[in-house]
Design a protein around this motif. Structure first.
Motif, PDB file in Angstrom:
ATOM      1  N   PRO A 123     -11.297  -8.047 -18.234  1.00  0.00           N
ATOM      2  CA  PRO A 123     -11.352  -7.537 -16.861  1.00  0.00           C
ATOM      3  C   PRO A 123     -11.312  -8.672 -15.837  1.00  0.00           C
ATOM      4  O   PRO A 123     -11.801  -9.767 -16.079  1.00  0.00           O
ATOM      5  N   PHE A 124     -10.727  -8.390 -14.698  1.00  0.00           N
ATOM      6  CA  PHE A 124     -10.694  -9.340 -13.588  1.00  0.00           C
ATOM      7  C   PHE A 124     -10.762  -8.569 -12.275  1.00  0.00           C
ATOM      8  O   PHE A 124     -10.703  -7.334 -12.257  1.00  0.00           O
ATOM      9  N   SER A 125     -10.904  -9.305 -11.180  1.00  0.00           N
ATOM     10  CA  SER A 125     -10.918  -8.713  -9.848  1.00  0.00           C
ATOM     11  C   SER A 125      -9.690  -9.180  -9.079  1.00  0.00           C
ATOM     12  O   SER A 125      -9.087 -10.200  -9.405  1.00  0.00           O
ATOM     13  N   ILE A 126      -9.355  -8.437  -8.040  1.00  0.00           N
ATOM     14  CA  ILE A 126      -8.260  -8.800  -7.153  1.00  0.00           C
ATOM     15  C   ILE A 126      -8.847  -9.060  -5.766  1.00  0.00           C
ATOM     16  O   ILE A 126      -9.574  -8.223  -5.222  1.00  0.00           O
ATOM     17  N   GLY A 127      -8.526 -10.225  -5.202  1.00  0.00           N
ATOM     18  CA  GLY A 127      -9.051 -10.584  -3.897  1.00  0.00           C
ATOM     19  C   GLY A 127      -8.227 -10.027  -2.754  1.00  0.00           C
ATOM     20  O   GLY A 127      -7.118  -9.507  -2.947  1.00  0.00           O
ATOM     21  N   PRO A 128      -8.716 -10.159  -1.525  1.00  0.00           N
ATOM     22  CA  PRO A 128      -8.072  -9.534  -0.367  1.00  0.00           C
ATOM     23  C   PRO A 128      -6.801 -10.223   0.098  1.00  0.00           C
ATOM     24  O   PRO A 128      -6.128  -9.715   1.001  1.00  0.00           O
ATOM     25  N   LEU A 129      -6.454 -11.367  -0.487  1.00  0.00           N
ATOM     26  CA  LEU A 129      -5.228 -12.045  -0.096  1.00  0.00           C
ATOM     27  C   LEU A 129      -4.017 -11.553  -0.875  1.00  0.00           C
ATOM     28  O   LEU A 129      -2.886 -11.948  -0.592  1.00  0.00           O
ATOM     29  N   VAL A 130      -4.235 -10.678  -1.843  1.00  0.00           N
ATOM     30  CA  VAL A 130      -3.145 -10.042  -2.585  1.00  0.00           C
ATOM     31  C   VAL A 130      -2.756  -8.758  -1.845  1.00  0.00           C
ATOM     32  O   VAL A 130      -3.621  -7.981  -1.446  1.00  0.00           O
ATOM     33  N   ASN A 131      -1.465  -8.526  -1.685  1.00  0.00           N
ATOM     34  CA  ASN A 131      -0.984  -7.365  -0.924  1.00  0.00           C
ATOM     35  C   ASN A 131      -1.102  -6.084  -1.740  1.00  0.00           C
ATOM     36  O   ASN A 131      -0.217  -5.763  -2.542  1.00  0.00           O
ATOM     37  N   VAL A 132      -2.189  -5.368  -1.538  1.00  0.00           N
ATOM     38  CA  VAL A 132      -2.398  -4.065  -2.182  1.00  0.00           C
ATOM     39  C   VAL A 132      -2.388  -3.028  -1.066  1.00  0.00           C
ATOM     40  O   VAL A 132      -3.373  -2.853  -0.354  1.00  0.00           O
ATOM     41  N   TYR A 133      -1.254  -2.347  -0.914  1.00  0.00           N
ATOM     42  CA  TYR A 133      -1.069  -1.479   0.233  1.00  0.00           C
ATOM     43  C   TYR A 133      -1.023   0.010  -0.111  1.00  0.00           C
ATOM     44  O   TYR A 133      -0.948   0.845   0.785  1.00  0.00           O
ATOM     45  N   HIS A 134      -1.035   0.354  -1.398  1.00  0.00           N
ATOM     46  CA  HIS A 134      -1.029   1.774  -1.751  1.00  0.00           C
ATOM     47  C   HIS A 134      -1.583   1.953  -3.160  1.00  0.00           C
ATOM     48  O   HIS A 134      -1.789   0.992  -3.910  1.00  0.00           O
ATOM     49  N   GLU A 135      -1.834   3.212  -3.502  1.00  0.00           N
ATOM     50  CA  GLU A 135      -2.531   3.519  -4.745  1.00  0.00           C
ATOM     51  C   GLU A 135      -1.712   3.190  -5.990  1.00  0.00           C
ATOM     52  O   GLU A 135      -2.277   2.923  -7.057  1.00  0.00           O
ATOM     53  N   ALA A 136      -0.383   3.180  -5.884  1.00  0.00           N
ATOM     54  CA  ALA A 136       0.440   2.841  -7.045  1.00  0.00           C
ATOM     55  C   ALA A 136       0.207   1.392  -7.474  1.00  0.00           C
ATOM     56  O   ALA A 136       0.209   1.082  -8.675  1.00  0.00           O
ATOM     57  N   THR A 137      -0.016   0.521  -6.506  1.00  0.00           N
ATOM     58  CA  THR A 137      -0.313  -0.873  -6.836  1.00  0.00           C
ATOM     59  C   THR A 137      -1.661  -0.985  -7.538  1.00  0.00           C
ATOM     60  O   THR A 137      -1.805  -1.737  -8.506  1.00  0.00           O
ATOM     61  N   VAL A 138      -2.653  -0.236  -7.058  1.00  0.00           N
ATOM     62  CA  VAL A 138      -3.958  -0.249  -7.723  1.00  0.00           C
ATOM     63  C   VAL A 138      -3.823   0.251  -9.158  1.00  0.00           C
ATOM     64  O   VAL A 138      -4.431  -0.303 -10.082  1.00  0.00           O
ATOM     65  N   ASP A 139      -3.030   1.280  -9.355  1.00  0.00           N
ATOM     66  CA  ASP A 139      -2.829   1.820 -10.709  1.00  0.00           C
ATOM     67  C   ASP A 139      -2.220   0.754 -11.622  1.00  0.00           C
ATOM     68  O   ASP A 139      -2.669   0.564 -12.760  1.00  0.00           O
TER      69      ASP A 139
END
Length: 305
Positions: free
Chosen positions: A114-130
């Motif tokens: 497991p890892f985390s994603i920081g706020p400097l990565v462009n996550v703009y919609h739920e498909a990216t989170v998936d």
């Protein structure tokens, strides 16, 4: 009324603080601040890492003895071989979760780790989170430029993906990062011979528009907002949107008081208005904004609530 079961995350220190101030800051967080997670490590400029790298093991030990979960931060812009080696070393250790701030580093994460994603990565919609969750991301701190409607949609969808969503709740907003050093340029220096002038500005170097209006802040190769994001008046709406965590970005001043203000408002011990008053006392001179969350202009001052 939604339960406010937020976890509080202390984000990585963005600024180049003196070694003693760095050590004292994390000692106070470990012993006094009601935060659940602490992300630690250099993310802005690898040239600054050597000032603090010898202090980080002691800080981690003290934070963990203080009951905090420690997460190691990766650099936001990896361009050099020594930076790639440092990133690989982060993933070679298995004692701590890693927060990824450069998406290319996801290829270094061992499978099923497991890892985390920081706020400097462009996550703009739920498909990216998936996509990220299927690769191992368990927590995603959304970019602070997202409006509330997007935050709500992503946070609600993420619950079914095994990921938790965190938002940038306090601190100058990271807007851009560059291969060039604005801080050095402002002092007539080059990046290679910067003399670490970024260390002269504990919360970044404020800049003005041509009309003399405070607008941005410069932090080495990073551009930040002038005003501090402050979502302490928006916790009910964030809880209803199923946001799991609030990120507090370190600044000078009484940061333990900042963390306690968010914890007490979240627990309904004090009102948002009292929380705001505490934050104003903890960071004298800071101007606040709710950023892009509910308005069209991310630089607009915080409205009354």
């Amino acid at each position: 009324m939604a339960d406010r079961n937020f976890s509080l995350t202390l984000g990585p220190l963005l600024f180049n603080w003196p070694a003693r101030k760095f050590a004292d800051f994390y000692a106070s967080i470990a012993d006094e601040a009601p935060v659940d997670r602490v992300v630690i490590g250099e993310i802005v400029c690898s040239k600054r890492a050597h000032f603090h790298e010898d202090l980080i093991p002691e800080a981690i030990d003290r934070l963990e003895r203080g009951g905090k979960q420690v997460v190691l931060a990766s650099l936001a812009l990896v361009t050099l071989e020594r930076e790639r080696r440092a990133a690989r070393e982060l993933f070679d250790q298995t004692a701590h979760e890693v927060e990824i701030n450069d998406l290319a580093l996801m290829n270094l994460a061992p499978e099923a780790t497991p890892f985390s994603i920081g706020p400097l990565v462009n996550v703009y919609h739920e498909a990216t989170v998936d996509f990220l969750a299927r690769r191992g991301a368990r927590r995603v701190c959304l970019p602070p430029e997202l409006p509330f409607a997007s935050v709500e949609t992503i946070a609600q969808a993420a619950k079914g993906m095994g990921a938790e969503i965190e938002v940038w709740a306090y601190g100058r907003i990271p807007l851009a990062i560059s291969g060039r050093c604005h801080h050095a340029r402002a002092h007539g220096l080059s990046k290679d011979s910067c003399q670490f002038v970024c260390g002269d500005d504990l919360d970044g170097l404020p800049t003005k528009t041509l009309d003399g209006v405070d607008f941005l802040a410069i932090n080495g190769v990073q551009t930040l907002s002038f005003r501090y994001a402050n979502l302490i008046g928006d916790l009910d709406r964030l809880a209803a949107a199923r946001v799991a965590g609030l990120r507090l970005s370190p600044h000078s001043g009484d940061f333990v008081a900042v963390a306690k203000a968010f914890a007490d408002v979240s627990a309904r011990v004090i009102s948002p208005q009292e929380g705001l008053a505490r934050l104003q006392g903890a960071t004298p001179g800071a101007e606040f904004t709710d950023g892009f969350l509910f308005g069209n202009c991310g630089a607009a001052p915080l409205a009354a609530f």
